[in-house]
Scaffold this active site. Structure first.
Site, PDB file in Angstrom:
ATOM      1  N   ASP A  77     -10.422   3.746  -1.636  1.00  0.00           N
ATOM      2  CA  ASP A  77     -11.166   2.771  -0.830  1.00  0.00           C
ATOM      3  C   ASP A  77     -12.695   2.764  -0.950  1.00  0.00           C
ATOM      4  OD1 ASP A  77      -8.507   2.046   0.295  1.00  0.00           O
ATOM      5  OD2 ASP A  77      -9.135   2.619   2.478  1.00  0.00           O
TER       6      ASP A  77
ATOM      7  N   ASP B   1       0.934  -1.240  -0.089  1.00  0.00           N
ATOM      8  CA  ASP B   1      -0.039  -0.162  -0.194  1.00  0.00           C
ATOM      9  C   ASP B   1       0.803   1.293  -0.053  1.00  0.00           C
ATOM     10  OD1 ASP B   1      -2.064   1.845   0.164  1.00  0.00           O
ATOM     11  OD2 ASP B   1      -2.917   0.672   1.850  1.00  0.00           O
TER      12      ASP B   1
END
Length: 740
Positions: free
Chosen positions: A556, A490
């Site tokens: 997200d 990430d």
């Protein structure tokens, strides 16, 4: 008239009530918007004419402020007429209903603070997120901040800690507080028994008429199957309940309304009840999941044959290659293969009622993730509160609830497993929540499951834990020693490194992922490589060049229709980049009980939106990573995730992603070519009303069907030719297979 659409969980009790605001409204659909944090922006007379105008019913990431976290202000100008309260029975208060705000807010009216939810980083209590809480700020009509029959300014200071930010899930509005606002219609459900409670929370007597209906909405015309209608007299703080049993095998709608006698104002409740379309698995053996699996030469091999049927099952393999061994009681295959090539074999599963056989191919070469990864990830459920016990609970439940028998296999730990400091050798360590990572990996492998982990190319992860920056080789080696099979990598704080290097080239975006790619390649273990950097610099164009097996295409996801719609239906241009070993990833699943922390809640998606979610992700050949607490999974959610014909669309060996063939009004049609020459087709209704449409396959470039099969119901529809007519629920889908 207020109308509240409420999403419910199927096998658990949940109670919902509408917001405390009445029906005469001043809508606030737009605001002037600016990022930053200047408290003077709360003042009424501030000149905001040069600010950006955005909508107030959706997050700011969807309106040109992608990946922005931090402070921002909304300023909403509105005229406040005194007529707002003239038709009210009660005339003492008004309510500012600001929908939901991600994450914390302070709200000012003409410079005066009138409401606050959550807290900002600089507050004495520290940053606290209340992204899922409705903001309803009530003030007296005599409040000096109100400017009746004049222009007013509502200034909303927002802090977003991560992911999505801003006002979302409904248009904010202002309304008077009337008698009807002290009346609530609540719903609770235990399996398919639904209780509707009418409650009076005021100190005065309320009377009116209550009507409750249950509609069968599957047919061309809705049909009332149950109805209750009665006059109601509610004492102060009194309530009235009614319980109805609703079938679980058909789409139904529960509607309730209460008309208050004094004003004729109405409180309504409408629930699309969960309905299970997936048939039960047969008692005879059935082999499910992927038909192909990729592994590198000499790497450890692990595959659990996914099969359903009455236990015990016995497993066998015809033409099992040397180097591999099968546990005939569990169906777990282990070992290694030295030579590259395609190894074709046949799985055989038997029980007391029969036998099932299926061809299977192991591709030994350089390609991993030959079909999209399927499994579980801790983030959408537990967020930073994940622990080893929670991971083991979901892993064991994956087995106990039979999900592994349908091909779900990865158990992935997201952020917050890392220790605060490295060992003196520089090795990454797990914190006290994960006392022995290698033992955890061994435990998962013994059960035929695969082990996933999380890190960042930056110095810190998104949760402010240790990242892998300048320790990539050590971390990759540690992961391999722990038995890790999957790495989610990430971007997070690598943005700081990126900014310092001041290089905006594609090579600069590739750089951190190339470093870890080389480190992973040096390991004597296959580790599926998942790039998470939110689609920056068109990652789909270069991810395969850094050995990326899947790559996030967006920010997200959250458990709202707006988030699902904006992410899922914007993947249409990415289909050329999806193929075996390389998959576009629109983020993890948001069905079941989610929460991103300890406080879980049933997903806010309606049942129809959940069918759309799983159907679309299957058509997109997306990785399928469950994001809920599996141990608490209800029957409805389980049925969504165990439909082998729908999963088969996702796991089809051809590995193509669906293309959007039609976008007309609220309708979209997506089609995915399958290995056998047939097509999986999703017909989606993005509108707010259930509707019927007729599709001409040839006009979409699809072949006329010799038969159309309903994939969710797993049944033939006996429809042939070019024309296909279907009724589709609001935000719902019809998912079919055109057989040739």
């Amino acid at each position: 008239m207020n109308k509240f659409i409420i999403c419910i969980a199927f096998a658990c009790t949940a109670i919902f009530s509408p917001p405390l605001c009445a029906q005469q409204k001043i809508l606030l659909p737009e605001a002037r918007f600016k990022t930053g944090n200047d408290l003077s922006w709360k003042e009424k007379d501030l000149n905001d004419s040069q600010w950006t105008t955005i909508r107030t019913d959706r997050i700011w990431e969807n309106q040109g402020f992608s990946s922005y976290d931090g402070y921002a202000w909304y300023r909403i100008h509105f005229y406040l007429p005194s007529s707002l309260i003239e038709k009210s029975y009660l005339k003492d208060s008004i309510c500012f209903n600001l929908s939901k705000i991600d994450d914390a807010d302070e709200t000012y009216l003409n410079g005066t603070l009138i409401g606050k939810t959550g807290s900002f980083p600089e507050s004495s209590s520290g940053y606290q997120s209340y992204y899922d809480v409705l903001r309803n700020y009530k003030i007296s009509v005599k409040n000096s901040a109100l400017k009746w029959d004049q222009e007013n300014v509502l200034a909303i200071r927002v802090y977003d800690g991560s992911s999505s930010g801003g006002i979302y899930e409904g248009t904010p509005y202002i309304s008077n507080i009337d008698l009807i606002d002290y009346v609530t219609l609540q719903q609770s459900a235990v399996k398919n028994n639904y209780t509707v409670t009418l409650k009076n929370s005021s100190h005065v007597f309320v009377k009116g008429r209550l009507t409750i209906k249950v509609l069968d909405t599957e047919q061309e015309n809705d049909k009332t199957i149950k109805e209750i209608s009665e006059n109601i007299n509610l004492q102060a703080f009194g309530q009235k309940t009614n319980t109805l049993n609703i079938p679980v095998n058909k789409r139904a709608c529960l509607m309730a309304s209460f008309v208050e006698s004094h004003t004729g104002k109405v409180k309504e409740l409408e629930i699309a009840t969960p309905y299970i379309l997936t048939p039960s698995s047969p008692a005879t053996p059935k082999i499910n999941g992927a038909k192909v699996f990729g592994v590198r030469p000499q790497s450890p091999f692990l595959f659990r044959i996914p099969a359903t049927g009455k236990k015990p099952l016995h497993y066998a393999i015809s033409n099992l290659p040397a180097g591999l061994s099968l546990d005939e009681e569990t169906g777990i295959i282990t070992g290694s293969l030295s030579e590259s090539g395609d190894y074709k074999m046949k799985f055989i599963v038997t029980n007391s009622l029969g036998k099932a056989e299926r061809d299977f191919t192991v591709k030994v070469g350089d390609l991993l993730a030959t079909t999209p990864p399927m499994g579980w990830n801790s983030w959408n459920c537990w967020g930073l509160s994940v622990t080893e016990d929670k991971v083991k609970s979901s892993a064991q439940s994956l087995l106990d609830k039979g999900l592994a028998d349908h091909g779900w296999t990865y158990i992935n730990i997201d952020d917050s497993w890392e220790n605060g400091e490295r060992a003196s050798s520089g090795d990454i360590l797990a914190n006290e929540k994960f006392p022995d990572m290698k033992a955890l990996g061994d435990w998962l492998h013994q059960k035929g499951l695969r082990f996933g982990i999380y890190s960042s190319p930056g110095t810190k992860t998104c949760g402010n834990y240790l990242g892998s920056y300048q320790h990539e080789k050590q971390d990759a080696s540690t992961y391999a020693n722990w038995g890790v099979d999957y790495l989610k990598y990430d971007w997070c704080s690598y943005g700081d490194v990126f900014a310092q290097e001041n290089d905006n080239s594609t090579s600069a975006y590739m750089k951190p992922y190339q470093v870890m790619e080389k480190a992973l390649r040096d390991q004597k273990r296959d580790i599926v490589y998942s790039l998470c950097q939110y689609g920056m610099k068109d990652v789909w164009e270069w991810s395969a060049a850094v050995d990326g097996n899947c790559w996030r295409t967006t920010g997200d996801i959250t458990d709202t229709w707006q988030s699902l719609k904006s992410i899922g239906f914007n993947q249409d241009k990415l289909y050329p980049f999806a193929k075996p070993g390389h998959w576009n990833d629109p983020d993890m699943l948001i069905v079941g009980r989610v929460g991103w922390g300890d406080n879980l809640h049933p997903t806010h998606l309606t049942p129809d939106e959940q069918y759309t979610h799983i159907s679309l992700w299957s058509l997109l050949s997306s990785p399928l990573l469950i994001g809920c607490d599996i141990s608490g999974m209800d029957d409805f959610t389980l049925s969504l995730l165990t439909n082998d014909e729908v999963i088969g669309v996702n796991q089809d060996p051809l590995g193509k992603q669906a293309k959007r063939l039609l976008e007309k009004g609220d309708w979209q049609v997506w089609a995915k070519e399958l290995e056998d020459g047939s097509y999986a087709v999703g017909i989606f209704n993005l509108g707010d009303k259930t509707d019927t449409t007729e599709i001409n396959w040839s006009e979409l470039g699809l072949p006329a069907a010799t038969n159309v099969r309903d994939l969710w119901r797993q049944k033939e529809l006996n429809v042939k030719g070019n024309l296909f007519r279907t009724k589709v629920a609001s935000h719902g889908v019809t998912l079919v297979k055109l057989e040739r």
